[in-house]
Enzyme design. Structure first.
Site, short mmCIF file in Angstrom:
data_model
loop_
_atom_site.label_atom_id
_atom_site.label_comp_id
_atom_site.label_asym_id
_atom_site.label_seq_id
_atom_site.Cartn_x
_atom_site.Cartn_y
_atom_site.Cartn_z
N ASP A 95 3.49 6.49 -8.90
CA ASP A 95 2.81 6.37 -7.61
C ASP A 95 3.84 6.70 -6.53
O ASP A 95 4.73 5.90 -6.27
CB ASP A 95 2.28 4.95 -7.43
CG ASP A 95 1.74 4.67 -6.04
OD1 ASP A 95 1.50 5.63 -5.30
OD2 ASP A 95 1.54 3.48 -5.72
N HIS A 146 2.36 11.43 -1.55
CA HIS A 146 3.56 10.83 -0.93
C HIS A 146 4.73 10.69 -1.90
O HIS A 146 4.55 10.36 -3.07
CB HIS A 146 3.22 9.48 -0.27
CG HIS A 146 2.80 8.38 -1.22
ND1 HIS A 146 3.70 7.46 -1.71
CD2 HIS A 146 1.60 8.03 -1.73
CE1 HIS A 146 3.05 6.59 -2.47
NE2 HIS A 146 1.79 6.91 -2.52
N GLU A 177 3.94 6.25 3.08
CA GLU A 177 2.63 5.76 2.63
C GLU A 177 2.68 4.31 2.21
O GLU A 177 1.76 3.55 2.49
CB GLU A 177 2.13 6.63 1.46
CG GLU A 177 0.65 6.40 1.12
CD GLU A 177 0.39 5.22 0.20
OE1 GLU A 177 -0.78 4.82 0.07
OE2 GLU A 177 1.34 4.68 -0.41
ZN LIG Z 1 0.43 5.78 -3.74
#
Ligand SMILES: [Zn+2]
Length: 348
Positions: free
Chosen positions: A187, A71, A221
């Site tokens: 992330d 993502h 996400e």
């Molecule tokens: Zn993640």
């Protein structure tokens, strides 16, 4: 297996990190991925209705189609209200603690598309005025944006075109030192970089995956529904590439890839996970096996939405997740190699 283009992985990742994409406002990052992937031959590209990017590569064999996802959306904020002082109150996008962005630079994107700079502070930031506010609970009510504009009233802010609902992106502060990549939002931009780099490796060596493979670059996400839709019905398996949580009590490591066998939503698919471990062993890919206690992925989102696939999760080790994160080029190389091995795996 082909050598991974380290320079490409790092450059793509740094450029993606510097492309703001708070969840709900990730179109620029999706555009950037689309532009990069469109240079690779045999890639069919499309957008889902909610704005995710789907890239498909025809396999050399029929059947046993696969999906892979990572993502581009990140944590961020949205303007909740304009205070009479001209400071902005915020609401969070995604799950994090306010202290992790306290003092951070940020950009506010107004409805007309203009970008304004500022910083995220507590409303009693000056130590010389308010004393050391160590006990002040960092909640929505005490956090505010100080705009780098000459504004002291709500009216002056409104005149700039800033209003409720404007997106706020935190400065990623990307720095590459001794192979470490330090930035916010690794992330899951690190995961996206690994997916894109793996497809580039195949492209560079004029190879195709064995089984037709669909790559979903997901865009929601962080709020839980990213890959709930968009995975083609033909896919029998879903490999989620998302960051591994490094910290006390975890096996995950910034220099390794990790396979997560269980997170907050329960265990991942055992047989697929075992196959991935065998692949890593065969290709001498450095990896760890871990369980994440406070973690959900787009795999869980798809399963909860009724997805009928085997799901596994791998990703690069990321320290201080949802804070000022850090990983290492070794983890990116390991994860990219793992994705490549999976694409070249003949499961018959
Ligand atoms: Zn993640």
């Amino acid at each position: 297996m082909n050598a991974i283009d380290e320079v490409f992985v790092e450059k793509f990742l740094v450029d993606l990190l510097n492309t703001p994409s708070p969840t709900g406002f990730s179109e620029r990052a999706i555009d950037f991925c689309e532009k990069t992937l469109s240079a690779f031959s045999h890639m069919t590209l499309s957008r889902t209705h909610k704005g995710a990017l789907l890239a498909s590569l025809q396999g050399s064999k029929k059947g046993h189609e696969r999906a892979l996802t990572a993502h581009v959306d990140t944590l961020g904020a949205m303007v909740k209200a304009i205070k009479p002082t001209g400071r902005l109150l915020l609401t969070q996008l995604g799950g994090y603690a306010w202290n992790s962005v306290e003092g951070e630079g940020c950009t506010v994107f107004s409805a007309s598309g203009k970008a304004f700079r500022g910083s995220i502070l507590i409303n009693k930031a000056s130590v010389h005025v308010h004393g050391r506010q160590v006990d002040l609970k960092r909640e929505d009510e005490v956090m505010e944006i100080r705009l780098d504009e000459s504004v002291n009233t709500a009216e002056e802010v409104e005149k700039l075109g800033i209003g409720v609902g404007d997106y706020v992106a935190f400065d990623p502060r990307v720095e590459v030192v001794n192979g470490f990549i330090r930035s916010r939002h690794l992330d899951d931009k690190a995961g996206v970089a690994c997916l894109v780099a793996a497809t580039k490796t195949l492209h560079d060596s004029s190879q195709r995956p064995v089984h037709t493979s669909h790559f979903l670059i997901s865009n929601f996400e962080e709020v839980g529904h990213g890959a709930a839709a968009g995975i083609p019905a033909e896919a029998e398996e879903l490999l989620v590439v998302d960051m591994a949580a490094v910290g006390e009590g975890q096996t995950s490591d910034e220099k390794f890839a990790t396979i997560c066998v269980k997170d907050s939503n329960g265990p991942y698919h055992h047989e697929l996970s075992q196959r991935l471990r065998k692949l890593a062993d065969k290709h001498e890919i450095p990896y760890k096996v871990d369980i994440y206690p406070h973690y959900g992925s787009d795999g869980g989102a798809f399963l909860s939405a009724g997805g009928n696939v085997a799901v596994a999760l791998i990703g690069p080790g990321v320290d201080a997740s949802h804070h000022y994160e850090r990983t290492h080029i070794d983890a990116l190389k390991a994860t990219t190699a793992w994705v490549q091995a999976y694409l070249l795996e003949d499961c018959e």
